[in-house]
Design an enzyme around this catalytic site. Structure first.
Site, PDB file in Angstrom:
ATOM      1  N   GLY B 216       0.828  -1.203   0.000  1.00 22.94           N
ATOM      2  CA  GLY B 216       0.000   0.000   0.000  1.00 22.94           C
ATOM      3  C   GLY B 216       0.861   1.251   0.000  1.00 22.94           C
ATOM      4  CB  SER B 217       0.204   4.580   1.405  1.00 35.38           C
ATOM      5  OG  SER B 217      -1.097   4.609   0.889  1.00 35.38           O
ATOM      6  CB  THR B 218       4.442   1.486   3.506  1.00 35.68           C
ATOM      7  OG1 THR B 218       4.136   0.246   2.888  1.00 35.68           O
ATOM      8  CG2 THR B 218       3.586   1.656   4.746  1.00 35.68           C
TER       9      THR B 218
END
Lengths: 470, 488
Positions: B216-218
Site C-alpha cells: 500500500g502507501s508505504t
C-alpha cells in the site's frame, strides 16, 4: 565313491589336535568374557557384577565339552568346538546387552506387563545344549548306527514338521509348538538334523538307481518317473510348510538340503537344475496367493517405501539402518541403537546388533566363523570313509550354511526375510540345543574319519612264500 | 562322491561370500545413505542424548532443556516465552524436526558441527558429557516484547532493525505458537502439532519473514526514492506537475485518493504527508517501470533474503503496462512485500541511504564460550545518496509531525520520528479486509538506532477504522521507544 579320498586318510597315526582345540577354546572363552566386560563398562561404567559367573559358566561348559571330546572323540576336528563356543559365548553377550536396553524393557512392559531377562535363560539353554552335545558323543559311538533309523527318522521328521500346524501362530509364523508348563519349542530346528539322517540313509541306498537309470534329453539326464517320486514328495512337503506354517525359511532349508544331498549322492547336475526350477515354481506360486509371504517380498524390495505402513518393512528397514550406522568398526558394544528394532532384536535380528556395535569388521568375523564351521563340516564329509557319513556330514553342514545364509541374508536385506534363528547366537532354546547336537554329530563323524585306519590284518600273502619242493 | 562335495563346498563359500559382500555394501557403501535416511532415529537420538546449546538474547538464554522419561530421547528442548520467540528461533522437535534458526544452527546447538570437533574430542577424553554451542542473537528483548505485546490478539507482524548495522532487534509474528508444546513425541505433543497445523489462523506461519503483503502507501517511500534518484524531483518542496483526477494511461479509470485531498500539483513532501495516490501513480509512470524496478531491487526487492533464516522475496512487478506501473507505484497491483523488506526500506533511508544487510545471529559460541563465528555488519547496497536520503527523512518526519500528516500516533518525545502509513487494499475488488501498515524510524542525537515495519491484517475493527496510523503506528512507536530506552 572315487578313489581320491584315500589321500585324506592318514595311514600312520594322525595327530589328535586336542591341544590345539584346548588352546582355541581358551581363546574363544577369553574373547567372549572380554566382550562381556566391554558391554558392562560401556553401559554402566563399571565392571559388571556377573562377569565372574559368566566366565566360569562358559569356561565350565567349554571345559566339559573339551574333556568329553578328548576322551570319546580323540581324533575329531579341532575347530568345530571352539567355533561353536565362541559364537555361543558372543551370542550370550549380545542377548545380555539387549536385556539391559531400557527401550526393550519398556516395550515388554507395555506389551506383556512384565519384562524377564533372556540371558539367564539362554545360559541355561546353552548348558542343556552342551549336555546334549556330550550325550551325542557318549551315546553315538559310531555315526553309522543312525543308518538303521532311516525310516524312523523320516516319520519323526514329518511329525516334527507338521506338529506346529496344530498350534496357534506367533509373530506371523506357525513354527512353534507349545507345551504347557514347559514353554514353546521350535521343532523345525530338530527336524533339520533328523531329516538329514533320513536323506542320508535313503540316498545311500537309492543313489545308484537315481544316478544311472535316466534318460538323456537335451543334454541333461532326466530321472525316471518313479525316481522322481521322492523329490516331488519333499517339494510338496516344503510347499505345504510354506502354506500352512507360513515359514519360508524352513521350507527353503528343507528343499535346499534335499537338492544338495541328492546332487552329492548321484553326482548328477540335472538334479540341481530340477531343484532350482521347482523351488522357483513353488516360491512364485505361493507368493502369488499368500499375503504373509507377499508382505515379506514387498518389504525386501523396498523397505523404506512401505516403512510407515507395514510392520515387515519397518523391521527390515530398521535392521538395514543398524548395519549402516555400524560403519566399519561399529559403535562399540553397548553403544548402538539396534534395540530400535523392538521385538525379536535378540532373536532373528541379533545380527543387526552385531552389525551396529561391532561394525563391518565384527560382522565379517562372525560370518567367517560360520563359514569356517561349514568348511570344517564339508571337510569332514570329504574325509569320511563311508557314503552315509559323507552324506550326513555334507547334509548337516550345507543345512547349517543355508540356515545362516537365509537368516543373515534376510536380516541384511539380501533375500526376503524369513523367520529363522541365527545358529548359536540368537535367543531360543530349540536353536541352541539343535545346533549343539549338530556339532556333536559332525564331531563324531570327523572323529571316525580322522581316526587312523586299523592296522591291516596280517595277510597270509605277505608271508614268505614257501616253496614246496617235491 | 568327492567331486560334488567340493562343488558344494564352493557353493557354501559363495553363500558366505554373498553375505560378506552384502555386509560391505550396507556397512560401507550405503552407510551414509542409511544414516541420513529420513526414517533413521539415530541422529535425533544422538542429538537429544545431551542438552543442546542455547539461543541467547541480551545475554540470557531463551531456550533450555529438560530431562524426559522417554526411552528414546533423554532431553527435550524448552523455550522461555516460546510464543514470543518462536518467529526468531523456529521449533526443534524430537519427532517433527526443526526449522529456521533451530535448523540452520542445529550443528552448533547439538554440538555436531565440524567447527566443534575439538570440543567433542575434549569431552570424549575427559569423559564429560558432550554439550552444544550457543547461538547469540542480535535481538533486543524489550523491543521484541513491545512488538509481541502490541500485536497480541491481532494478526500481524513487526520487524525492527538497527539501521547502522543491520542487526535485527525485533521479529514478532502473531498469532504465534509455543514450540515447547510439541518438542517431544508424546500424544499431547502430537495433538498440539496437529491442532497448530489445522488452525486456519496459521499460527506457525512466520509472517515477519515468510508472508508477503501488498505494501500500500508505504511503498510510496520507494517511489519517492526513485523520483529523487532519477532526478525527476530534486526539490521536495517544489510543486509537481500532477493532474487531478489522474486518469491512468491506456484506461478511463481515475486513480483515486482516499478522500478529498489537496493533491493537485502537490509538492512531494505534501504528497507523502497526506498520501496522494494520484501524485505517486503519475510519478511512477514518469519514472518508468525499469527505473522503478532498479530502485526497488536496490532496497532488496525481487530476491530472497537470508538473515540467515530465509525470508520470502518481496516483489515489484516487471514488464507491465503503464496503468499497472501507476498502481504498482502506490503499492497495489502485484507489488508485495514482507514486513522485513519494509523495515529494510526504512532502515536504508534512516541510515543516510546505506542499506545494511539485516542479520539476527551475532555470534556462534562453542560450549567453552569461545567465539567460533561472528557476523560483521555488511553494506548490502546504496539505494539513495546521502542528500536524497536526508530529503526523504525530512518528508517522513513531516508525515509524523505535520498537522495534516497521517502518522501522529508514532510521535515520541525526545526523539525524531519519521514514518509512513499504509492501508493496503486486499482481494479482488477490495473484498478482503485491508492491511494496516506503518513503517518508521526514530532518531536520537542525529543517529538512528531503530527502523521498524509493522503490519496488521484482518483486524476485527471495521474497514473505516483500519488505517496504518491508527492500528500499526502505536505498535511501531512502542517498539521504537523500547529500543531507545534500552540504549540509554
Amino acid at each position: 565313491m572315487s578313489i581320491s579320498n584315500t589321500t585324506t586318510i592318514g595311514a600312520i597315526d594322525a595327530p589328535s589336535r586336542r591341544n590345539t582345540e584346548l588352546l582355541l577354546l581358551v581363546f574363544a572363552v577369553a574373547i567372549a568374557v572380554f566382550a562381556y566386560l566391554n558391554v558392562g563398562l560401556a553401559l554402566d561404567g563399571k565392571v559388571p557384577s556377573g562377569v565372574l559367573g559368566y566366565a566360569l559358566g562358559l569356561a565350565a561348559l567349554a571345559g566339559v565339552a573339551h574333556l568329553v571330546v578328548r576322551k570319546f572323540a580323540r581324533y575329531a576336528d579341532p575347530l568345530l568346538l571352539p567355533l561353536a563356543t565362541l559364537l555361543n559365548g558372543i551370542g550370550l553377550v549380545f542377548i545380555w546387552r539387549l536385556d539391559q536396553s531400557q527401550r526393550l524393557i519398556h516395550l515388554a512392559k507395555i506389551s506383556y506387563g512384565h519384562f524377564t531377562p533372556s540371558a539367564p535363560k539362554q545360559m541355561l539353554y546353552s548348558a542343556i545344549g552342551v549336555a546334549l552335545f556330550v550325550a551325542v558323543l557318549l551315546l553315538l559311538k559310531d555315526h553309522r548306527v543312525l543308518q538303521r533309523y532311516t525310516y524312523v527318522s523320516m516319520f519323526v521328521a514329518l511329525v516334527l514338521l507338521i506338529a506346529p500346524v496344530f498350534f496357534p501362530a506367533q509373530f506371523g509364523a506357525r513354527i512353534w509348538i507349545r507345551i504347557p508348563g514347559f514353554g514353546s519349542l521350535q521343532p523345525g530346528e530338530f527336524a533339520k538334523i533328523i531329516i538329514a539322517i533320513f536323506f542320508s540313509g535313503y540316498l545311500m541306498v537309492k543313489r545308484d538307481a537315481l544316478a544311472l537309470a535316466s534318460r538323456r534329453f537335451m543334454g541333461i539326464y532326466l530321472p525316471r518317473g518313479r525316481d522322481l517320486g521322492p523329490i516331488l514328495v519333499i517339494w510338496a512337503l516344503s510347499i505345504l510348510i510354506l502354506v500352512f506354517e507360513t515359514d519360508l525359511g524352513t521350507s527353503l532349508l528343507f528343499f535346499g538340503l534335499f537338492v544338495v544331498m541328492l546332487y552329492v549322492a548321484t553326482e548328477r547336475t540335472s538334479w540341481i537344475v530340477f531343484g532350482l526350477l521347482m523351488s522357483a515354481v513353488g516360491a512364485v506360486g505361493v507368493a502369488t496367493f499368500e499375503p504373509h509371504v507377499q508382505a515379506r517380498v514387498t518389504a525386501w524390495l523396498d523397505p523404506f517405501g512401505c516403512y510407515k505402513t507395514s510392520g515387515s518393512c519397518q523391521q527390515i528397514g530398521d535392521a538395514l539402518m543398524s548395519f549402516g550406522s555400524g560403519g566399519t568398526l561399529g559403535t562399540g558394544l553397548g553403544q548402538g541403537n539396534s534395540d530400535l528394532i523392538g521385538f525379536a532384536a535378540n532373536a532373528d535380528f541379533i545380527l543387526s546388533t552385531v552389525g551396529e556395535e561391532l561394525g563391518l569388521a565384527g560382522t565379517m568375523a562372525i560370518l567367517l566363523c560360520y563359514g569356517l564351521i561349514v568348511e570344517r563340516g564339508i571337510r569332514t564329509a570329504l574325509a569320511a570313509r563311508d557314503p552315509f557319513g559323507k552324506l550326513l556330514a555334507v547334509g548337516l553342514s550345507s543345512g547349517f550354511a543355508i540356515q545362516v545364509f537365509v537368516v543373515a541374508g534376510g536380516v541384511m536385506g539380501l533375500i526376503p526375510l524369513t523367520g529363522m534363528t541365527l545358529p548359536f547366537m540368537a535367543y531360543g532354546g530349540s536353536s541352541v540345543l539343535a545346533n549343539w547336537a549338530l556339532i556333536g554329530i559332525l564331531i563324531r563323524i570327523s572323529d571316525t574319519a580322522r581316526r587312523p585306519a586299523p592296522a591291516p590284518a596280517p595277510s597270509p600273502d605277505a608271508e614268505m612264500t614257501q616253496v614246496v619242493r617235491p | 562322491m568327492n567331486k560334488p562335495l567340493r562343488r558344494i563346498a564352493i557353493f557354501c563359500g559363495i553363500l558366505v561370500l554373498a553375505l560378506l559382500v552384502r555386509e560391505n555394501w550396507l556397512g560401507y557403501v550405503k552407510a551414509d545413505d542409511l544414516n541420513t535416511n529420513a526414517f533413521n532415529k539415530r541422529p535425533t537420538i544422538e542429538r537429544y542424548s545431551h542438552p543442546p546449546g542455547n539461543i541467547i538474547v541480551d545475554g540470557k538464554p531463551i531456550t533450555g532443556a529438560v530431562k524426559t522419561d522417554s526411552t528414546y530421547y533423554k532431553y527435550k528442548q524448552t523455550w522461555k516465552n516460546g510464543a514470543m520467540w518462536a518467529p526468531v528461533t523456529g521449533y526443534s522437535s524430537q519427532v517433527y524436526g526443526s526449522n529456521e534458526l533451530e535448523k540452520i544452527d542445529e550443528g552448533i546447538l547439538s554440538g555436531t558441527d565440524p567447527r566443534l570437533f575439538f570440543d567433542r574430542q575434549v569431552s570424549m577424553f575427559t569423559g564429560k558429557q558432550q554439550k552444544g554451542g550457543d547461538v547469540v542473537t542480535t535481538l533486543n528483548a524489550d523491543a521484541q516484547k513491545a512488538a509481541y505485546d502490541g500485536l497480541k490478539g491481532k494478526k500481524g507482524a513487526a520487524v525492527a532493525i538497527d539501521p547502522t548495522t543491520g542487526k535485527i532487534l525485533a521479529l514478532a509474528s502473531t498469532p504465534s505458537y509455543d514450540p515447547s508444546t510439541f518438542a517431544a513425541g508424546t500424544t499431547s505433543d502430537e495433538k498440539a502439532w496437529k491442532s497448530l497445523h489445522s488452525d486456519k489462523d496459521q499460527p506457525m506461519l512466520n509472517r515477519a519473514l515468510r508472508q508477503t503483503y501488498p505494501p500500500g502507501s508505504t511503498f510510496k517511500l520507494v517511489t519517492s526514492a526513485a523520483a529523487l534518484e532519477t532526478g525527476k524531483v530534486t526539490d521536495v518542496d517544489a510543486k509537481t506537475d500532477s493532474p487531478l483526477p489522474y486518469i491512468m494511461p491506456g484506461t478511463t479509470t481515475p486513480l483515486k485518493n482516499e478522500g478529498n485531498l489537496p493533491c493537485k500539483d502537490a509538492t512531494l513532501r505534501l504528497a507523502l504527508t497526506v498520501s496522494c495516490n494520484s501524485v505517486f501513480g503519475h510519478l511512477g509512470v514518469e519514472i518508468g517501470d525499469d527505473a522503478m524496478v532498479k530502485e526497488a531491487k536496490k532496497f532488496g526487492f525481487n530476491a530472497e533474503q537470508f538473515v540467515p533464516v530465509r525470508a520470502a522475496a518481496s516483489v515489484f512487478p516487471t514488464d507491465i503496462n503503464k496503468s499497472q506501473v501507476a498502481l504498482s507505484s502506490i503499492g497495489q497491483f502485484n507489488t508485495r512485500t514482507t514486513p522485513l523488506q519494509m523495515a529494510m526500506v526504512a532502515s536504508a533511508i534512516a541510515n543516510d541511504g546505506k542499506l545494511m544487510k539485516p542479520y539476527m545471529v551475532d555470534e556462534l559460541r562453542s560450549p567453552g564460550l569461545d567465539v567460533i563465528d561472528k557476523t560483521q555488519p555488511k553494506q548490502m547496497s546504496q539505494p539513495l545518496s546521502p542528500e536524497n536520503a536526508q530529503k526523504l527523512q525530512s518528508m517522513m518526519e513531516s508525515v509524523v509531525n505535520d498537522p495534516q500528516g497521517t502518522g501522529h500516533n508514532a510521535k515520541i518525545s525526545g526523539a525524531t520520528v519519521g514514518g509512513k502509513t499504509g492501508t493496503a487494499q486486499n482481494g479482488v475488488d477490495n473484498s478482503g479486509k485491508p492491511y494496516a501498515w506503518f513503517v518508521s524510524y526514530a532518531k536520537v542525537h542525529n543517529s538512528s538506532p531503530v527502523a521498524v515495519a509493522v503490519v496488521v491484517e484482518d483486524s476485527k475493527a471495521n474497514r473505516d477504522d483500519i488505517s496504518g496510523g491508527g492500528l500499526a503506528a502505536p505498535v511501531a512507536k512502542d517498539v521504537m521507544k523500547a529500543v531507545i530506552n534500552s540504549g540509554k
